[in-house]
Motif scaffolding. Sequence first.
Motif, PDB file in Angstrom:
ATOM      1  N   THR A 111     -26.553   2.570  18.864  1.00 41.88           N
ATOM      2  CA  THR A 111     -27.944   3.451  19.297  1.00 41.88           C
ATOM      3  C   THR A 111     -28.031   4.939  19.052  1.00 41.88           C
ATOM      4  N   VAL A 112     -26.781   4.866  18.836  1.00 43.11           N
ATOM      5  CA  VAL A 112     -27.284   6.811  18.798  1.00 43.11           C
ATOM      6  C   VAL A 112     -26.414   7.293  17.667  1.00 43.11           C
ATOM      7  N   ALA A 113     -26.149   6.324  17.055  1.00 39.49           N
ATOM      8  CA  ALA A 113     -25.298   6.412  15.649  1.00 39.49           C
ATOM      9  C   ALA A 113     -26.530   6.352  14.543  1.00 39.49           C
ATOM     10  N   LEU A 114     -27.232   4.879  14.644  1.00 37.07           N
ATOM     11  CA  LEU A 114     -27.731   4.456  14.106  1.00 37.07           C
ATOM     12  C   LEU A 114     -28.994   5.748  14.116  1.00 37.07           C
ATOM     13  N   GLU A 115     -29.920   6.055  15.053  1.00 38.04           N
ATOM     14  CA  GLU A 115     -30.674   6.819  15.746  1.00 38.04           C
ATOM     15  C   GLU A 115     -30.375   8.255  14.488  1.00 38.04           C
ATOM     16  N   GLY A 116     -29.678   8.735  14.324  1.00 36.53           N
ATOM     17  CA  GLY A 116     -29.002   9.994  13.546  1.00 36.53           C
ATOM     18  C   GLY A 116     -28.784   9.782  12.273  1.00 36.53           C
ATOM     19  N   TRP A 117     -28.604   8.372  11.645  1.00 41.51           N
ATOM     20  CA  TRP A 117     -28.314   7.868  10.725  1.00 41.51           C
ATOM     21  C   TRP A 117     -30.511   7.974  10.543  1.00 41.51           C
ATOM     22  N   ARG A 118     -30.885   6.695  10.613  1.00 43.25           N
ATOM     23  CA  ARG A 118     -32.425   6.787  10.340  1.00 43.25           C
ATOM     24  C   ARG A 118     -32.841   8.490  10.393  1.00 43.25           C
ATOM     25  N   ARG A 119     -32.839   9.337  11.056  1.00 48.14           N
ATOM     26  CA  ARG A 119     -33.022  10.428  11.031  1.00 48.14           C
ATOM     27  C   ARG A 119     -32.456  11.226   9.563  1.00 48.14           C
ATOM     28  N   GLY A 120     -31.844  10.419   8.776  1.00 44.82           N
ATOM     29  CA  GLY A 120     -31.200  11.107   7.683  1.00 44.82           C
ATOM     30  C   GLY A 120     -29.808  12.435   7.940  1.00 44.82           C
ATOM     31  N   ILE A 121     -29.136  12.288   9.509  1.00 47.75           N
ATOM     32  CA  ILE A 121     -27.865  12.875   9.237  1.00 47.75           C
ATOM     33  C   ILE A 121     -26.956  11.449   9.243  1.00 47.75           C
ATOM     34  N   THR A 122     -26.018  12.475   8.252  1.00 49.83           N
ATOM     35  CA  THR A 122     -24.604  11.394   7.871  1.00 49.83           C
ATOM     36  C   THR A 122     -23.701  11.357   8.705  1.00 49.83           C
ATOM     37  N   LEU A 123     -23.863  10.044   8.803  1.00 50.02           N
ATOM     38  CA  LEU A 123     -23.056   9.067   9.964  1.00 50.02           C
ATOM     39  C   LEU A 123     -21.222   7.861   9.427  1.00 50.02           C
ATOM     40  N   LYS A 124     -20.324   8.675   9.566  1.00 51.33           N
ATOM     41  CA  LYS A 124     -19.312   8.334   9.397  1.00 51.33           C
ATOM     42  C   LYS A 124     -19.146   7.084  10.892  1.00 51.33           C
ATOM     43  N   PHE A 125     -18.060   6.551  10.562  1.00 52.32           N
ATOM     44  CA  PHE A 125     -17.482   5.260  11.653  1.00 52.32           C
ATOM     45  C   PHE A 125     -15.906   6.407  11.280  1.00 52.32           C
ATOM     46  N   TYR A 126     -15.145   6.073  12.735  1.00 55.92           N
ATOM     47  CA  TYR A 126     -13.372   6.289  11.918  1.00 55.92           C
ATOM     48  C   TYR A 126     -13.134   5.394  13.346  1.00 55.92           C
ATOM     49  N   ARG A 127     -11.508   5.958  13.129  1.00 55.15           N
ATOM     50  CA  ARG A 127     -10.288   4.885  14.516  1.00 55.15           C
ATOM     51  C   ARG A 127      -9.722   6.181  14.761  1.00 55.15           C
ATOM     52  N   ILE A 128      -9.336   6.031  15.793  1.00 54.29           N
ATOM     53  CA  ILE A 128      -8.036   6.622  16.215  1.00 54.29           C
ATOM     54  C   ILE A 128      -7.187   5.797  17.288  1.00 54.29           C
ATOM     55  N   TYR A 129      -5.865   6.266  17.522  1.00 55.65           N
ATOM     56  CA  TYR A 129      -5.474   5.431  18.698  1.00 55.65           C
ATOM     57  C   TYR A 129      -4.774   6.654  19.945  1.00 55.65           C
ATOM     58  N   ASP A 130      -5.025   6.036  20.775  1.00 57.19           N
ATOM     59  CA  ASP A 130      -4.717   6.367  22.455  1.00 57.19           C
ATOM     60  C   ASP A 130      -2.704   6.584  22.381  1.00 57.19           C
ATOM     61  N   ASP A 131      -2.205   6.821  23.225  1.00 58.64           N
ATOM     62  CA  ASP A 131      -0.894   6.834  23.775  1.00 58.64           C
ATOM     63  C   ASP A 131      -0.685   6.377  23.818  1.00 58.64           C
ATOM     64  N   GLU A 132      -1.374   4.742  24.088  1.00 61.42           N
ATOM     65  CA  GLU A 132      -0.715   3.139  24.309  1.00 61.42           C
ATOM     66  C   GLU A 132      -0.806   2.296  22.976  1.00 61.42           C
ATOM     67  N   TYR A 133      -1.450   3.588  22.505  1.00 62.29           N
ATOM     68  CA  TYR A 133      -1.352   3.308  20.820  1.00 62.29           C
ATOM     69  C   TYR A 133      -2.753   2.026  20.254  1.00 62.29           C
ATOM     70  N   LYS A 134      -3.617   1.737  21.962  1.00 62.37           N
ATOM     71  CA  LYS A 134      -5.065   1.090  21.904  1.00 62.37           C
ATOM     72  C   LYS A 134      -5.887   1.963  20.100  1.00 62.37           C
ATOM     73  N   MET A 135      -6.215   0.778  19.355  1.00 58.16           N
ATOM     74  CA  MET A 135      -7.354   2.061  18.564  1.00 58.16           C
ATOM     75  C   MET A 135      -9.016   1.593  19.206  1.00 58.16           C
ATOM     76  N   LYS A 136      -9.443   2.785  18.854  1.00 57.90           N
ATOM     77  CA  LYS A 136     -10.788   3.436  19.831  1.00 57.90           C
ATOM     78  C   LYS A 136     -11.649   3.452  18.681  1.00 57.90           C
ATOM     79  N   ILE A 137     -13.006   3.467  18.535  1.00 57.38           N
ATOM     80  CA  ILE A 137     -14.060   3.273  17.210  1.00 57.38           C
ATOM     81  C   ILE A 137     -14.704   4.665  17.827  1.00 57.38           C
ATOM     82  N   ARG A 138     -14.614   5.690  17.205  1.00 54.44           N
ATOM     83  CA  ARG A 138     -15.946   6.665  17.143  1.00 54.44           C
ATOM     84  C   ARG A 138     -16.291   6.896  15.742  1.00 54.44           C
ATOM     85  N   TYR A 139     -17.388   7.808  15.707  1.00 54.76           N
ATOM     86  CA  TYR A 139     -18.219   8.238  14.395  1.00 54.76           C
ATOM     87  C   TYR A 139     -18.873   9.919  14.815  1.00 54.76           C
TER      88      TYR A 139
END
Length: 229
Positions: free
Chosen positions: A32-60
């Motif tokens: 909802t936060v990401a879509l609201e930003g995108w709806r207002r014309g703000i550039t949206l980018k999703f990406y992934r990171i890995y924590d200390d246990e090498y578990k994937m986390k989604i960030r934007y």
Amino acid sequence: MEEVKEVKNKWLPHLIDAVPTAGQGKRISTYTVALEGWRRGITLKFYRIYDDEYKMKIRYSLSHNGTEHHFSLSMGDYNTDESFEICDDKQLTREYMEKAGVPVPKGKKFLADRSNEEIIDYANSLGYPLALKPVSANGGKGVFANVIDEEALRKALPYVREELEYPDVIIEEHVPGKREFRVIVLGDQVLGAMNRIPANIVGDGVSTIKQLIHMKNEIRKQNPTLQAE
């Protein structure tokens, strides 16, 4: 008789069918936060990171006019490490609130090296009823409110400290009340408040408690912010 009333999700018009089912539940704030930003014309980018246990986390991130901010769920990069540290420690939270003039119940923190007997002695001096809670936990885990006497506390302490593995706890006065509020603040401005109502059912004179709980849970599942992942 288990009759579940149909409850339709209430979405803002531009969000109707915009968030897939897989993105609802705990992830809905991300979308909802990401879509609201995108709806207002703000550039949206999703990406992934890995924590200390090498578990994937989604960030934007949201960027506009050369400025970019990064988010985890609904939390932006303006949330400092210090703020997380304070919020993660209920005793620190108490101290900061007290300094700001916010009334807080009397209480004390006990770390893992303190015995249950020491905690009970303090509780007896403080008086009942009282509350027992982990220093660092969320979602109400391990919280016992309205502990009415020493016997109840003796049962709750080993459960919280050993079974739930929260050895650091807080004992404080129990302050009776009917409501819990979550307040959203930006700087010194209150943006909104939410009344968090505890789980409850209302009898209908026919259904059993088990049936009433099932019906209530079926209704809750239709709320996109409460759906299980």
